[in-house]
Scaffold this active site. Structure first.
Site, PDB file in Angstrom:
ATOM      1  N   ALA A 177       0.847  -1.200   0.000  1.00 17.10           N
ATOM      2  CA  ALA A 177       0.000   0.000   0.000  1.00 17.10           C
ATOM      3  C   ALA A 177       0.876   1.242   0.000  1.00 17.10           C
ATOM      4  O   ALA A 177       2.012   1.225   0.487  1.00 17.10           O
ATOM      5  CB  ALA A 177      -0.937   0.008   1.203  1.00 17.10           C
ATOM      6  N   ASP A 178       0.323   2.313  -0.540  1.00 15.65           N
ATOM      7  CA  ASP A 178       1.024   3.591  -0.500  1.00 15.65           C
ATOM      8  C   ASP A 178      -0.012   4.701  -0.536  1.00 15.65           C
ATOM      9  O   ASP A 178      -1.112   4.531  -1.073  1.00 15.65           O
ATOM     10  CB  ASP A 178       1.983   3.741  -1.683  1.00 15.65           C
ATOM     11  CG  ASP A 178       2.965   4.883  -1.457  1.00 15.65           C
ATOM     12  OD1 ASP A 178       3.924   4.691  -0.695  1.00 15.65           O
ATOM     13  OD2 ASP A 178       2.761   5.968  -2.027  1.00 15.65           O
ATOM     14  N   GLN A 179       0.377   5.829   0.052  1.00 12.05           N
ATOM     15  CA  GLN A 179      -0.517   6.984   0.086  1.00 12.05           C
ATOM     16  C   GLN A 179       0.233   8.236  -0.341  1.00 12.05           C
ATOM     17  O   GLN A 179       1.374   8.447   0.060  1.00 12.05           O
ATOM     18  CB  GLN A 179      -1.078   7.177   1.495  1.00 12.05           C
ATOM     19  CG  GLN A 179      -2.120   8.287   1.604  1.00 12.05           C
ATOM     20  CD  GLN A 179      -2.652   8.424   3.016  1.00 12.05           C
ATOM     21  OE1 GLN A 179      -1.924   8.809   3.919  1.00 12.05           O
ATOM     22  NE2 GLN A 179      -3.921   8.096   3.198  1.00 12.05           N
TER      23      GLN A 179
END
Length: 212
Positions: free
Chosen positions: A88-90
């Site tokens: 995941a990445d934001q």
């Protein structure tokens, strides 16, 4: 003391191991609280360098978030081919400016000053890989309006949350006193925390990692 939730019959059924390719405490806590037992394995990925390179190539914030999420997932998945690996990445986009997680309290305070009185966008991407290859992904966005923040409030806020300010790109904790930062939040709560949780749980059910 264990709670009833620790042994919930809704928890993962153990048919396939699930690994979170992240060092994020928030994401690990979300998944475990939702009944998806995960192992933690933080990948070695130079995120800053990839962000610079992708931005120079004209990539969007959503494309960067997905690229980094996939790289994390695939890196761990190659070492754990038998598992479902979540990456995941934001990204935080403030009027075309991208934020990274602050490195220290001074950086967190500067983030909050820049966000004060302005609307910004959070883009959260999640990828699931198996055998070193992406098999699923999802991107979600949220729009957040930060109220004008005084220096006194910023100081007191950072005193309250301590090092947790370094866990998110915006230096805030919406699930706790960070709610006081905002005038409005448009979008999914889990997306703000950095993981589009509900679509991920739906996918995990199709792969036998959760009961249907």
């Amino acid at each position: 003391m264990s709670s009833d939730l620790d042994v919930s019959p809704l928890s993962g059924n153990g048919e396939k191991p699930v690994v979170l390719a992240s060092g994020s405490r928030t994401r690990a806590d979300m998944l475990r609280a939702a009944g998806l037992p995960v192992e933690i394995r933080k990948p070695s990925v130079d995120e800053a360098e990839f962000k610079r390179s992708l931005r120079a190539e004209g990539a969007s914030a959503a494309e960067v978030a997905t690229f980094l999420a996939e790289m994390k997932a695939n890196t761990v998945s190659r070492a754990r081919p038998e598992a479902l690996v979540i990456g995941a990445d934001q990204m935080l986009d403030l009027e075309g400016s991208w934020f990274d997680k602050p490195e220290d309290r001074a950086g967190a305070a500067e983030h909050l000053r820049k966000l004060s009185g302005k609307r910004h966008t959070l883009i959260s991407s999640v990828v699931v890989s198996a055998g070193g290859t992406r098999i699923w992904h999802h991107v979600a966005t949220a729009s957040l309006l930060v109220r004008p923040l005084s220096e006194e409030f910023i100081r007191a806020y950072l005193d309250t949350i301590g090092d947790r300010a370094l866990d998110s790109v915006g230096a805030y904790q919406l699930e706790s006193v960070g709610a006081q930062l905002f005038t409005s939040v448009e979008g999914d709560f889990f997306t703000v925390l950095g993981l589009p949780l509900l679509p991920l749980l739906d996918f995990m059910r199709t792969r036998g990692a959760l009961r249907v």
